[in-house]
Write an enzyme that holds these catalytic residues in place. Structure first.
Site, mmCIF file in Angstrom:
data_model
loop_
_atom_site.group_PDB
_atom_site.id
_atom_site.type_symbol
_atom_site.label_atom_id
_atom_site.label_comp_id
_atom_site.label_asym_id
_atom_site.label_seq_id
_atom_site.Cartn_x
_atom_site.Cartn_y
_atom_site.Cartn_z
ATOM 1 N N HIS A 94 0.856 -1.184 0.000
ATOM 2 C CA HIS A 94 0.000 0.000 0.000
ATOM 3 C C HIS A 94 0.894 1.236 0.000
ATOM 4 O O HIS A 94 1.792 1.353 0.840
ATOM 5 C CB HIS A 94 -0.902 -0.014 1.245
ATOM 6 C CG HIS A 94 -1.621 1.275 1.510
ATOM 7 N ND1 HIS A 94 -2.214 2.023 0.525
ATOM 8 C CD2 HIS A 94 -1.848 1.952 2.672
ATOM 9 C CE1 HIS A 94 -2.780 3.085 1.066
ATOM 10 N NE2 HIS A 94 -2.555 3.080 2.362
ATOM 11 N N HIS A 96 1.110 5.734 -0.700
ATOM 12 C CA HIS A 96 0.419 7.013 -0.844
ATOM 13 C C HIS A 96 1.042 7.710 -2.050
ATOM 14 O O HIS A 96 1.756 8.701 -1.921
ATOM 15 C CB HIS A 96 0.573 7.855 0.416
ATOM 16 C CG HIS A 96 -0.131 7.289 1.611
ATOM 17 N ND1 HIS A 96 -0.361 8.032 2.739
ATOM 18 C CD2 HIS A 96 -0.657 6.066 1.856
ATOM 19 C CE1 HIS A 96 -1.005 7.293 3.638
ATOM 20 N NE2 HIS A 96 -1.181 6.092 3.111
ATOM 21 N N TYR A 121 0.682 -3.195 -20.076
ATOM 22 C CA TYR A 121 1.309 -3.671 -18.847
ATOM 23 C C TYR A 121 0.414 -3.499 -17.624
ATOM 24 O O TYR A 121 0.432 -4.327 -16.713
ATOM 25 C CB TYR A 121 2.660 -2.977 -18.666
ATOM 26 C CG TYR A 121 3.510 -3.165 -19.887
ATOM 27 C CD1 TYR A 121 4.109 -4.388 -20.151
ATOM 28 C CD2 TYR A 121 3.641 -2.143 -20.822
ATOM 29 C CE1 TYR A 121 4.851 -4.584 -21.302
ATOM 30 C CE2 TYR A 121 4.381 -2.335 -21.979
ATOM 31 C CZ TYR A 121 4.980 -3.558 -22.213
ATOM 32 O OH TYR A 121 5.704 -3.760 -23.361
#
Length: 216
Positions: A94, A96, A121
């Protein structure tokens, strides 16, 4: 070197690489990897991808007990939801990441197909990306939202927050989330320019050739 030691070093090396290239910043982002015994290695809460210590990664056993290292990221429900619903998940990342977060704020973003099919891709590595609504960071409801997808998506975008990707291993998960961010950047660069996207025949050919869960 044991497999666990190798994974600890790999997590920290890949995390530092993403941090150094600006894919996440400060103490944002989290990463986890499934161990051969079914346990997990997880980045600690409040830690920076640029300064992870292999010895301090949070460790969980196969039944989910915290058995070593620092306290884990507060996004554990999000990570656990991917592992519980996708048997092929060997790692979850994860970030940001700037461009994907920016793209998640545009008013016409498609919740069921967040990422436009600009290159092959993104299709090959991510499949169809689900845009989830905004949740407070650390809210267990994020995990419930992922569980609601019943394992049909390997990648989601948390609105106004950041992308989350599950992969067969940590290298694959990191490569895929970087592809997500790169495609979001392309989408923003070409926004308003009526770009030529891959058509449905081309997308379906990619999905069939590379065994991608596109129709989920």
């Amino acid at each position: 070197m044991s497999e666990e030691s190798r994974l600890r070093e790999t997590i920290c090396t890949l995390a530092a690489s993403m941090f150094d290239r600006g894919l996440t910043h400060g103490s944002t982002g989290n990463i986890s990897v499934r161990l051969p015994d079914g346990g997990l290695l997880v980045s600690p809460t409040g830690s920076s991808f640029g300064r992870l210590d292999p010895a301090r990664l949070a460790q969980f056993d196969a039944v989910g007990r915290h058995v070593g290292g620092d306290a884990p990221t507060k996004e554990m429900p999000l990570h656990k939801a991917f592992y519980d619903t996708r048997s092929t998940a060997g790692a979850v990342v994860h970030l940001h990441a700037c461009h994907s977060v920016a793209l998640s704020t545009v008013s016409d973003a498609d919740p069921d197909d967040f990422l436009p099919s600009i290159t092959p891709y993104a299709v090959m590595q991510l499949g169809r990306v689900k845009l989830l609504p905004y949740f407070r960071p650390g809210d267990p409801a994020m995990g419930e939202a992922v569980r609601g997808l019943a394992g049909k998506r390997s990648a989601v975008m948390l609105a106004n927050h950041g992308p989350v990707v599950a992969g067969k291993d940590v290298e694959a998960a990191c490569n895929a989330i970087e592809e997500l961010e790169a495609t979001a950047r392309l989408a923003l660069l070409t926004r308003g320019m009526n770009p030529r996207l891959l058509n449905q025949v081309q997308v379906q050919e990619l999905a069939t050739t590379f065994n991608v869960e596109w129709d989920a």
